[in-house]
Enzyme design. Sequence first.
Site, PDB file in Angstrom:
ATOM      1  CB  CYS A  35      22.523  22.479  11.332  1.00  0.00           C
ATOM      2  SG  CYS A  35      22.975  23.545  11.964  1.00  0.00           S
TER       3      CYS A  35
ATOM      4  CB  CYS B  63      28.835  21.250   7.071  1.00  0.00           C
ATOM      5  SG  CYS B  63      27.986  21.468   8.775  1.00  0.00           S
TER       6      CYS B  63
END
Length: 428
Positions: A100, A210
């Site tokens: 990410c 997340c």
Amino acid sequence: MVLPRIICAISGGVDSAVAALLLKRKGYHVLGIFMRNWDVRDEIGHCTVDEDVKYAKRVCSVLNIPFREVNLVKEYWSNVFMPTIEEYENGNTPNPDVLCNRHIKFDSLHKKCHRLFGDDNFIVATGHYAQTTFGERVLKENMQLEFEQQLLMSVDKNKDQTFFLHEVALKALLHTYFPVGHLHKTEVKEIAASSEVDFTLERKESMGICFIGKRNFSDFIQDYVPPKKGSFVCYETGRIMGEHSGYYKYTIGQRTGIGGLSDAYAVLHRDVVSGNVYVVHGMDHPALYCQSFITNPARWISGVPDSIKNGESFKCKFRFLHREPLVECEVIPFQDDGRLLVILQEPQRAITVGQNAVFYSGDQCLGGGRIDDLGPSTLECQERGQLNFTTFRKNPDRWRRLVNNYGEKLCPFPKSGLVYNSQATNKC
Ligand SMILES: Nc1ncnc2c1ncn2[C@@H]1O[C@H](COP(=O)(O)OP(=O)(O)OP(=O)(O)O)[C@@H](O)[C@H]1O
């Protein structure tokens, strides 16, 4: 000289809120950007992103800075989520946060900024706990100056995030500023508590992946990776110990609950072909420890170290999980394509293929590579007369040759006080 525009990546959490607050207090004009990376709802129709965006907007509103949302759902799906799923399918343990940072926060977001402003004269500030040797100078001066270009650990060693940043390209770091990297988390919270962004303290700290909302990870991943059932197999005897409902639920070194058995068994290997999970008896079994591994071609933040260029080894420190302590190691150039052979000062437990090996010199994060193959385990080294290298290794011949070349370094004699004395060599 035109000073760069300052974009603060606002997640809705306390760290980026304080990052934006500090920039404002210093008099910079800041634009807040929220990235929407995920839009799949969980089974109760909940998507954490909706709540994050509300908080991010509120941070910008109380700080009186413009807010913008950018959609990076497609980029996240193809560069982070799918590669993560593929790694699970292959029986490996990937790190989506590393992907990410590399592909989304420090690449796609920068490209969006380039498109928005039509040039590269911008700096993206984030609430990461990390520092650089150039830091605020890129805001005050300009980026063409000769900076010493290093990524450094945060002063708060417990919160340091350089592990997750080690694959970020230097070009992107030169457009980056970490306003909270010189602070401890407690100080960040204190700053928030006595400011207009105090409401961000209500939020739970984000933990690892997340996007999974309220579900636990193994439930979540079932939607994407077909559950491959199989047996628990004793590594030393080949005995079938029980059945499990999907190998990806297990990580190397994890304690397994094998139905009806009260003893502790730890996962040693997941076989994607058969679906079998190999276990050892005891959590400190010497088969779980290993002192060497090979990485994929490494990525170096400030360029390839001179010793590697010259084909020589060098000593540094190594970390393979975010919170693990640093371990002394020797890094040996292994192949011209950048692969490394890494020999650790002491065997480490549960080093896992697919994890990232990150290298440090003092506080400087040098870069790292993905662990591709593991060397002989402590158990194999104890039984050095009969090292067979048949189990779970991609290239047993290569390891046989390496043990011949590096002898003691790869298979040291048992030392006292280490796992070698473990009584956990009971077979299952
Ligand atoms: N959805 C998002 N949109 C914009 N920026 C983000 C987003 N998610 C993370 N970031 C940026 O990346 C930084 C690090 O994120 P991470 O989730 O690792 O850390 P965190 O410590 O929980 O940060 P925070 O407290 O700001 O949420 C954040 O501080 C923020 O600057």
